[in-house]
Design a protein around this motif. Structure first.
Motif, PDB file in Angstrom:
ATOM      1  N   GLN A  46       0.826  -1.205   0.000  1.00  0.00           N
ATOM      2  CA  GLN A  46       0.000   0.000   0.000  1.00  0.00           C
ATOM      3  C   GLN A  46       0.860   1.254   0.000  1.00  0.00           C
ATOM      4  OE1 GLN A  46      -0.280  -2.442   2.299  1.00  0.00           O
ATOM      5  NE2 GLN A  46      -2.347  -3.258   2.157  1.00  0.00           N
ATOM      6  N   GLU A  47       1.944   1.243   0.752  1.00  0.00           N
ATOM      7  CA  GLU A  47       2.848   2.382   0.787  1.00  0.00           C
ATOM      8  C   GLU A  47       3.497   2.596  -0.572  1.00  0.00           C
ATOM      9  OE1 GLU A  47       5.627   1.360   3.805  1.00  0.00           O
ATOM     10  OE2 GLU A  47       4.342   2.054   5.433  1.00  0.00           O
ATOM     11  N   ALA A  48       3.882   1.505  -1.232  1.00  0.00           N
ATOM     12  CA  ALA A  48       4.510   1.617  -2.546  1.00  0.00           C
ATOM     13  C   ALA A  48       3.546   2.241  -3.558  1.00  0.00           C
ATOM     14  CB  ALA A  48       4.974   0.246  -3.024  1.00  0.00           C
ATOM     15  N   VAL A  49       2.287   1.847  -3.512  1.00  0.00           N
ATOM     16  CA  VAL A  49       1.292   2.405  -4.429  1.00  0.00           C
ATOM     17  C   VAL A  49       1.117   3.895  -4.182  1.00  0.00           C
ATOM     18  CG1 VAL A  49      -1.164   2.401  -5.016  1.00  0.00           C
ATOM     19  CG2 VAL A  49       0.049   0.248  -4.796  1.00  0.00           C
ATOM     20  N   VAL A  50       0.974   4.286  -2.929  1.00  0.00           N
ATOM     21  CA  VAL A  50       0.772   5.700  -2.607  1.00  0.00           C
ATOM     22  C   VAL A  50       1.996   6.517  -2.991  1.00  0.00           C
ATOM     23  CG1 VAL A  50       0.425   7.325  -0.709  1.00  0.00           C
ATOM     24  CG2 VAL A  50      -0.940   5.249  -0.839  1.00  0.00           C
ATOM     25  N   ALA A  88      -3.107   6.090 -11.862  1.00  0.00           N
ATOM     26  CA  ALA A  88      -2.512   6.483 -10.585  1.00  0.00           C
ATOM     27  C   ALA A  88      -3.565   7.092  -9.661  1.00  0.00           C
ATOM     28  CB  ALA A  88      -1.368   7.466 -10.802  1.00  0.00           C
ATOM     29  N   GLY A  89      -4.451   7.905 -10.208  1.00  0.00           N
ATOM     30  CA  GLY A  89      -5.508   8.511  -9.392  1.00  0.00           C
ATOM     31  C   GLY A  89      -6.451   7.480  -8.824  1.00  0.00           C
ATOM     32  N   SER A  90      -6.827   6.503  -9.639  1.00  0.00           N
ATOM     33  CA  SER A  90      -7.699   5.432  -9.158  1.00  0.00           C
ATOM     34  C   SER A  90      -7.022   4.634  -8.053  1.00  0.00           C
ATOM     35  CB  SER A  90      -8.064   4.492 -10.305  1.00  0.00           C
ATOM     36  OG  SER A  90      -8.735   5.188 -11.316  1.00  0.00           O
ATOM     37  N   ALA A  91      -5.760   4.282  -8.263  1.00  0.00           N
ATOM     38  CA  ALA A  91      -5.028   3.526  -7.252  1.00  0.00           C
ATOM     39  C   ALA A  91      -4.871   4.327  -5.973  1.00  0.00           C
ATOM     40  CB  ALA A  91      -3.652   3.134  -7.792  1.00  0.00           C
ATOM     41  N   PHE A  92      -4.598   5.635  -6.107  1.00  0.00           N
ATOM     42  CA  PHE A  92      -4.429   6.477  -4.932  1.00  0.00           C
ATOM     43  C   PHE A  92      -5.715   6.548  -4.130  1.00  0.00           C
ATOM     44  CE2 PHE A  92      -4.346  10.486  -2.639  1.00  0.00           C
ATOM     45  CZ  PHE A  92      -3.098  10.430  -2.046  1.00  0.00           C
ATOM     46  N   VAL A  97      -8.927   5.053   0.612  1.00  0.00           N
ATOM     47  CA  VAL A  97     -10.124   4.520   1.261  1.00  0.00           C
ATOM     48  C   VAL A  97      -9.798   3.243   2.027  1.00  0.00           C
ATOM     49  CG1 VAL A  97     -12.384   3.501   0.808  1.00  0.00           C
ATOM     50  CG2 VAL A  97     -11.703   5.580  -0.376  1.00  0.00           C
ATOM     51  N   VAL A  98      -9.017   2.334   1.430  1.00  0.00           N
ATOM     52  CA  VAL A  98      -8.708   1.051   2.047  1.00  0.00           C
ATOM     53  C   VAL A  98      -7.801   1.224   3.261  1.00  0.00           C
ATOM     54  CG1 VAL A  98      -7.466  -1.128   1.691  1.00  0.00           C
ATOM     55  CG2 VAL A  98      -9.046  -0.302  -0.041  1.00  0.00           C
ATOM     56  N   ALA A  99      -6.765   2.053   3.136  1.00  0.00           N
ATOM     57  CA  ALA A  99      -5.789   2.196   4.221  1.00  0.00           C
ATOM     58  C   ALA A  99      -6.335   3.022   5.369  1.00  0.00           C
ATOM     59  CB  ALA A  99      -4.501   2.821   3.691  1.00  0.00           C
TER      60      ALA A  99
END
Length: 112
Positions: A46-50, A88-92, A97-99
């Motif tokens: 999750q940190e890597a994605v953000v 990237a916006g969708s993943a962020f 929301v998840v984190a």
């Protein structure tokens, strides 16, 4: 052009306003990001994605006002930026929301 300059202005404002952790200013994201990148084996997915999304947004926000004419003339550049920032916006937002990120301060809202 007004939208791109407004995005750049909000990005600059993010750096001088409190971000996500109480009174810590937004520019503190950069040293924290660098520290996390240096220790990759302890990084959560999750940190890597953000982090990847934040770096992507930072790059696009800073260069888009300069590349306005390139985007207008080249469909490859336009769609590349749109698709890359859309993913990237969708993943962020999914990770936000998840984190369950803490409630943002004024600078955090400028970034979001």
């Amino acid at each position: 052009m007004a939208f791109l300059l407004a995005a750049l202005g909000l990005f600059v404002a993010f750096h001088f306003l409190p971000g996500f952790r109480g009174q810590e200013l937004g520019w503190h994201v950069w040293p924290n990001l660098w520290r996390s990148i240096r220790i990759l084996k302890h990084m959560q997915p999750q940190e890597a994605v953000v982090m990847a999304c934040f770096l992507n947004f930072s790059l696009l926000i800073v260069v888009s006002p300069v590349l306005k004419d390139v985007f207008r003339k080249s469909l490859w550049a336009w769609w590349g930026a749109v698709i890359f920032s859309g993913i990237a916006g969708s993943a962020f937002w999914v990770m936000y929301v998840v984190a369950g990120t803490p409630h943002p301060e004024a600078g955090g809202w400028c970034l979001l």
